[in-house]
Each structure stands twice: as C-alpha cells, then as structure tokens.
Motif scaffolding. Structure first.
Motif, PDB file in Angstrom:
ATOM      1  N   ILE A   1       2.668  11.966  11.416  1.00 23.05           N
ATOM      2  CA  ILE A   1       1.392  11.782  10.774  1.00 23.05           C
ATOM      3  C   ILE A   1       0.536  12.587  11.608  1.00 23.05           C
ATOM      4  CG2 ILE A   1      -0.579  10.081  10.779  1.00 23.05           C
ATOM      5  CD1 ILE A   1       1.960   7.900  10.949  1.00 23.05           C
ATOM      6  N   THR A   2      -0.505  13.189  10.586  1.00 21.13           N
ATOM      7  CA  THR A   2      -1.614  14.316  11.359  1.00 21.13           C
ATOM      8  C   THR A   2      -2.990  13.371  11.269  1.00 21.13           C
ATOM      9  OG1 THR A   2      -1.899  15.117   9.221  1.00 21.13           O
ATOM     10  CG2 THR A   2      -0.172  16.182  10.483  1.00 21.13           C
ATOM     11  N   TYR A   3      -3.737  14.121  12.112  1.00 22.37           N
ATOM     12  CA  TYR A   3      -5.420  13.761  12.344  1.00 22.37           C
ATOM     13  C   TYR A   3      -6.310  15.099  11.984  1.00 22.37           C
ATOM     14  CZ  TYR A   3      -9.848  12.321  13.923  1.00 22.37           C
ATOM     15  OH  TYR A   3     -11.297  12.289  13.998  1.00 22.37           O
ATOM     16  N   MET A   4      -7.281  14.945  10.974  1.00 18.86           N
ATOM     17  CA  MET A   4      -8.073  16.021  10.914  1.00 18.86           C
ATOM     18  C   MET A   4      -9.199  15.454  10.603  1.00 18.86           C
ATOM     19  SD  MET A   4      -6.901  17.582   7.371  1.00 18.86           S
ATOM     20  CE  MET A   4      -8.447  17.966   6.407  1.00 18.86           C
ATOM     21  N   THR A   5     -10.374  16.216  11.024  1.00 16.00           N
ATOM     22  CA  THR A   5     -11.784  15.909  10.754  1.00 16.00           C
ATOM     23  C   THR A   5     -12.308  15.986   9.391  1.00 16.00           C
ATOM     24  OG1 THR A   5     -12.061  16.073  13.089  1.00 16.00           O
ATOM     25  CG2 THR A   5     -14.158  15.785  11.699  1.00 16.00           C
ATOM     26  N   ALA A   6     -12.695  14.957   8.859  1.00 10.54           N
ATOM     27  CA  ALA A   6     -13.145  15.048   7.248  1.00 10.54           C
ATOM     28  C   ALA A   6     -14.524  15.843   7.195  1.00 10.54           C
ATOM     29  CB  ALA A   6     -13.767  13.709   6.794  1.00 10.54           C
ATOM     30  N   GLY A   7     -14.398  16.784   6.314  1.00 12.45           N
ATOM     31  CA  GLY A   7     -15.375  17.722   6.194  1.00 12.45           C
ATOM     32  C   GLY A   7     -15.317  19.107   6.610  1.00 12.45           C
ATOM     33  N   LEU A   8     -14.131  19.507   7.414  1.00 10.02           N
ATOM     34  CA  LEU A   8     -14.064  20.824   7.953  1.00 10.02           C
ATOM     35  C   LEU A   8     -12.829  21.644   7.260  1.00 10.02           C
ATOM     36  CD1 LEU A   8     -14.387  20.050  11.801  1.00 10.02           C
ATOM     37  CD2 LEU A   8     -16.040  20.952  10.423  1.00 10.02           C
TER      38      LEU A   8
ATOM     39  N   SER B   1       0.813  -1.216   0.138  1.00  8.07           N
ATOM     40  CA  SER B   1      -0.033  -0.189  -0.187  1.00  8.07           C
ATOM     41  C   SER B   1       1.104   1.251  -0.066  1.00  8.07           C
ATOM     42  CB  SER B   1      -0.989  -0.079   1.106  1.00  8.07           C
ATOM     43  OG  SER B   1       0.124   0.168   2.543  1.00  8.07           O
ATOM     44  N   ARG B   2       0.258   2.383  -0.167  1.00  6.91           N
ATOM     45  CA  ARG B   2       1.100   3.826  -0.077  1.00  6.91           C
ATOM     46  C   ARG B   2       1.538   3.668   1.160  1.00  6.91           C
ATOM     47  NH1 ARG B   2      -3.649   5.700  -2.732  1.00  6.91           N
ATOM     48  NH2 ARG B   2      -3.263   6.715  -4.786  1.00  6.91           N
ATOM     49  N   ILE B   3       1.047   3.273   2.197  1.00  8.90           N
ATOM     50  CA  ILE B   3       1.500   3.355   3.414  1.00  8.90           C
ATOM     51  C   ILE B   3       2.863   2.803   3.628  1.00  8.90           C
ATOM     52  CG2 ILE B   3       1.012   3.084   6.066  1.00  8.90           C
ATOM     53  CD1 ILE B   3      -2.009   3.267   5.418  1.00  8.90           C
ATOM     54  N   GLU B   4       2.760   1.370   3.390  1.00  7.98           N
ATOM     55  CA  GLU B   4       3.992   0.582   3.244  1.00  7.98           C
ATOM     56  C   GLU B   4       5.307   1.094   2.465  1.00  7.98           C
ATOM     57  OE1 GLU B   4       1.910  -3.741   4.477  1.00  7.98           O
ATOM     58  OE2 GLU B   4       1.518  -2.857   2.462  1.00  7.98           O
TER      59      GLU B   4
ATOM     60  N   LEU C   1      -0.480  11.383  -1.224  1.00  4.56           N
ATOM     61  CA  LEU C   1      -0.379  11.171   0.347  1.00  4.56           C
ATOM     62  C   LEU C   1      -1.209  10.119   0.608  1.00  4.56           C
ATOM     63  CD1 LEU C   1       0.360  12.675   2.747  1.00  4.56           C
ATOM     64  CD2 LEU C   1      -1.598  13.675   2.915  1.00  4.56           C
ATOM     65  N   PRO C   2      -0.409   9.081   1.484  1.00  2.00           N
ATOM     66  CA  PRO C   2      -1.147   7.963   1.870  1.00  2.00           C
ATOM     67  C   PRO C   2      -2.305   8.585   2.858  1.00  2.00           C
ATOM     68  CG  PRO C   2       1.281   7.825   2.164  1.00  2.00           C
ATOM     69  CD  PRO C   2       1.133   9.016   1.851  1.00  2.00           C
ATOM     70  N   ILE C   3      -3.486   8.126   2.842  1.00  4.82           N
ATOM     71  CA  ILE C   3      -4.842   8.641   3.614  1.00  4.82           C
ATOM     72  C   ILE C   3      -5.343   7.282   4.423  1.00  4.82           C
ATOM     73  CG2 ILE C   3      -6.765   9.729   3.685  1.00  4.82           C
ATOM     74  CD1 ILE C   3      -5.664  11.454   1.445  1.00  4.82           C
ATOM     75  N   ILE C   4      -5.554   7.483   5.591  1.00  9.01           N
ATOM     76  CA  ILE C   4      -6.212   6.420   6.262  1.00  9.01           C
ATOM     77  C   ILE C   4      -7.515   7.054   6.967  1.00  9.01           C
ATOM     78  CG2 ILE C   4      -5.925   5.363   8.737  1.00  9.01           C
ATOM     79  CD1 ILE C   4      -2.977   5.194   8.553  1.00  9.01           C
ATOM     80  N   PHE C   5      -8.470   6.214   6.858  1.00 10.61           N
ATOM     81  CA  PHE C   5      -9.722   6.518   7.563  1.00 10.61           C
ATOM     82  C   PHE C   5      -9.920   6.271   8.876  1.00 10.61           C
ATOM     83  CE2 PHE C   5     -13.202   6.601   3.925  1.00 10.61           C
ATOM     84  CZ  PHE C   5     -12.712   7.769   3.437  1.00 10.61           C
TER      85      PHE C   5
ATOM     86  N   THR D   1       3.900  16.096   4.853  1.00  7.96           N
ATOM     87  CA  THR D   1       3.380  14.967   5.936  1.00  7.96           C
ATOM     88  C   THR D   1       3.303  13.709   5.445  1.00  7.96           C
ATOM     89  OG1 THR D   1       1.881  16.963   6.583  1.00  7.96           O
ATOM     90  CG2 THR D   1       1.034  14.587   7.111  1.00  7.96           C
ATOM     91  N   ASP D   2       3.739  12.708   6.136  1.00  6.73           N
ATOM     92  CA  ASP D   2       3.976  11.545   5.580  1.00  6.73           C
ATOM     93  C   ASP D   2       2.518  10.552   5.448  1.00  6.73           C
ATOM     94  OD1 ASP D   2       6.812  11.234   5.314  1.00  6.73           O
ATOM     95  OD2 ASP D   2       6.806  11.553   7.586  1.00  6.73           O
ATOM     96  N   VAL D   3       1.687  10.710   6.231  1.00  9.67           N
ATOM     97  CA  VAL D   3       0.482   9.983   6.525  1.00  9.67           C
ATOM     98  C   VAL D   3      -0.587  10.904   7.125  1.00  9.67           C
ATOM     99  CG1 VAL D   3      -0.920   7.969   7.262  1.00  9.67           C
ATOM    100  CG2 VAL D   3       1.675   7.781   6.625  1.00  9.67           C
ATOM    101  N   LEU D   4      -1.701  10.820   6.343  1.00  7.13           N
ATOM    102  CA  LEU D   4      -3.109  11.704   7.013  1.00  7.13           C
ATOM    103  C   LEU D   4      -4.024  10.789   7.342  1.00  7.13           C
ATOM    104  CD1 LEU D   4      -4.796  14.375   7.274  1.00  7.13           C
ATOM    105  CD2 LEU D   4      -5.349  14.078   4.864  1.00  7.13           C
ATOM    106  N   GLU D   5      -4.331  10.979   8.606  1.00 10.88           N
ATOM    107  CA  GLU D   5      -5.536  10.256   9.151  1.00 10.88           C
ATOM    108  C   GLU D   5      -6.850  11.238   9.099  1.00 10.88           C
ATOM    109  OE1 GLU D   5      -5.073   9.231  13.179  1.00 10.88           O
ATOM    110  OE2 GLU D   5      -3.082   8.357  12.826  1.00 10.88           O
ATOM    111  N   LEU D   6      -7.664  10.815   8.234  1.00  7.52           N
ATOM    112  CA  LEU D   6      -8.934  11.606   8.136  1.00  7.52           C
ATOM    113  C   LEU D   6     -10.203  11.014   8.883  1.00  7.52           C
ATOM    114  CD1 LEU D   6      -9.576  13.981   6.063  1.00  7.52           C
ATOM    115  CD2 LEU D   6     -10.271  12.146   4.350  1.00  7.52           C
ATOM    116  N   GLY D   7     -10.792  11.712   9.731  1.00  6.81           N
ATOM    117  CA  GLY D   7     -11.476  11.269  10.797  1.00  6.81           C
ATOM    118  C   GLY D   7     -12.871  11.431  10.142  1.00  6.81           C
ATOM    119  N   ILE D   8     -13.528   9.952  10.001  1.00  8.09           N
ATOM    120  CA  ILE D   8     -15.053  10.029   9.806  1.00  8.09           C
ATOM    121  C   ILE D   8     -15.696  10.482  10.877  1.00  8.09           C
ATOM    122  CG2 ILE D   8     -16.790   8.613   8.761  1.00  8.09           C
ATOM    123  CD1 ILE D   8     -14.023   9.073   6.822  1.00  8.09           C
ATOM    124  N   PRO D   9     -16.415  11.716  10.975  1.00  7.35           N
ATOM    125  CA  PRO D   9     -17.268  12.108  12.015  1.00  7.35           C
ATOM    126  C   PRO D   9     -18.465  11.103  12.561  1.00  7.35           C
ATOM    127  CG  PRO D   9     -17.643  13.649  10.059  1.00  7.35           C
ATOM    128  CD  PRO D   9     -16.647  12.590   9.762  1.00  7.35           C
TER     129      PRO D   9
END
Length: 265
Positions: A21-28, A3-6, A96-100, A46-54
C-alpha cells in the motif's frame, strides 16, 4: 456489498501474498500529474493507494507529508477538486482500490452526508481519519451504511493495547497498525515491543493487518513478516517522487520492486 479493498484483500489471501500500500498527496505535482501517478501505480501492481487530502494542520503527519500537503494547498488543491480527479480516473478505467487519508474537519466542513454521497459517486473505496477516535465515529458511520459507501479503516497503535479488541470489533478492509509512537516518517525506529504488539493485533483481528509509519524498503518488515499481511509506505514514497520530479516511471519501478521483494521475504 464488498468494497474493492475487501475484494483485493481476499484475492491476496487466496494467492498467499502480502499487500503493498502506498500513500501520496493528492494534487501533486498537479492534478494531471497525480492522475498519471495513480495509473502508473496500478500498472505496477500496487494493491491499495492512500490519497492524502491536504490539510493545514495535519496532526499525525511528519515533516515530509506536512510539506507535501502545504505544497498541494498552494497549488489550490481542495476536496472538490480531488473528487473531480477521482471521477476522472474511474471514468478512465482505473480499478485500483483508493482510500482518502484525511482529517475529520475536512469532511465535517463539507457536510458529512454530502461528503459520503460524493465518495459514492466518485468511487472512493475507503477512509482513514487519524483524528477520529472510535467513540466519535457514530455520526459518520450512519452515512457509511449506504450502498457503495466507503469503508472506514481503523488505526491502532502500541498505546491502543486494551482497546484493540473493541476497535476491531466491526472493522472492515484491513487494520492499519501504526508501528511506532509519534508522527509518520520516522524511519526504521520501530517500537521495541513491536512484534508483541503486532502479534496481539493479529490474534484478535478478523481482517488483514497492515503495518505503516517509517517503512522504506521491503526488508524493513522482514522481522514482522510472520505477523503482518502487508506494508504501507508513505513518507519515503513522497521523498522518492520528489527526488524524481514525480516521474510515473520512477513510481512504477519502486512499487513493482517493493511488491516483488515483499513477497519474497
């Protein structure tokens, strides 16, 4: 298939760098604004982004992320719209590797097979599901065997002690080490035994070890720099975005500075 992450973890290891790695809330602040923030972070390194599903009842999230989640739901954000957003950013060339980062109920309600299909179509690289323990992962994992499916990132915490080797047995990408007890955003109040705990994870982990929960600046992880492979910033990053009206420039400046300082520790 990696995967892109690996792939990113591999590149960082080769360069001897730590991951940011950062975390932000999706939709804001809006779907369009969220897209701009994703692009700004990619450009800032940024290496990986965590996108928070509200989600309405986020059990692992502290007040800052809960509040962001609530605001995003008020704006009408839902999983379908986040998939559409993902398709757009991928079509526009974002690699950018993106994680939900999400709760299991959201995927369950969507239908697990359909959920994984949509992840594949929209270029979601990974999933973090805090309320899905190892013993309950079987049903989802069977769909994650498909070509191009996201990888499931495992979480461990100081109470996981005896289970850590089992949890990490087939783990991929990186291991998310929760640095303390409780919810996200309790700044700097790191578990007294944190170094021993991180070292015990590092000893059995075949994949990079990331530390999250309560990190604000790169110097916060200085005492752990020998045992971790990277840092995850969530609540503090959301506060920073809010304080700067979600300006992509402010996000980019923070990310590039943190990344640089993290690798100078």
């Amino acid at each position: 298939m990696e995967s892109r992450i690996e792939q990113r973890m591999q590149q960082l290891q080769e360069k001897g760098e730590k991951a940011f790695i950062t975390y932000m809330t999706a939709g804001l602040p809006s779907m369009e604004g969220c897209k701009e923030l994703i692009k700004a972070q990619e450009q800032a390194g940024t290496d990986v982004l965590e996108l928070g599903i509200p989600f309405s009842d986020p059990v692992a999230d502290g007040p800052v992320i809960q509040d962001a989640s609530y605001k995003s739901i008020q704006l009408g954000t839902n999983l379908k719209k986040v998939f559409a957003l993902m398709k757009e950013v991928r079509a526009e060339g974002v690699e950018l590797p993106i994680i939900f980062m999400m709760y299991y109920n959201t995927a369950l309600y969507f239908g697990l097979e359909d959920f994984v299909e949509e992840c594949i179509k929209s270029g979601v690289d990974g999933l973090i599901i805090p309320d899905l323990p190892l013993e309950e992962q079987g049903e989802l994992q069977q769909f994650l065997q498909k070509e191009g499916a996201p990888i499931l990132i495992e979480l461990v915490s100081p109470v996981s002690a005896d289970r850590i080797p089992t949890i990490l047995e087939g783990a991929r990408g990186f291991v998310y080490c929760v640095s303390g007890m409780g919810v996200t955003g309790q700044s700097g109040n790191f578990h007294k035994q944190i170094l021993n705990y991180l070292a015990s994870v590092k000893k059995v982990s075949k994949i990079p070890v990331m530390m999250g929960f309560g990190i604000e600046e790169a110097k916060d992880v200085a005492p752990m720099k020998e045992v971790i492979d990277g840092a995850i910033v969530g609540s503090h990053f959301i506060k920073l975005l809010e304080a700067n009206d979600y300006a992509p420039k402010a996000a980019a400046e923070y990310c590039s500075r943190f990344k640089k300082e993290l690798n100078q520790l």
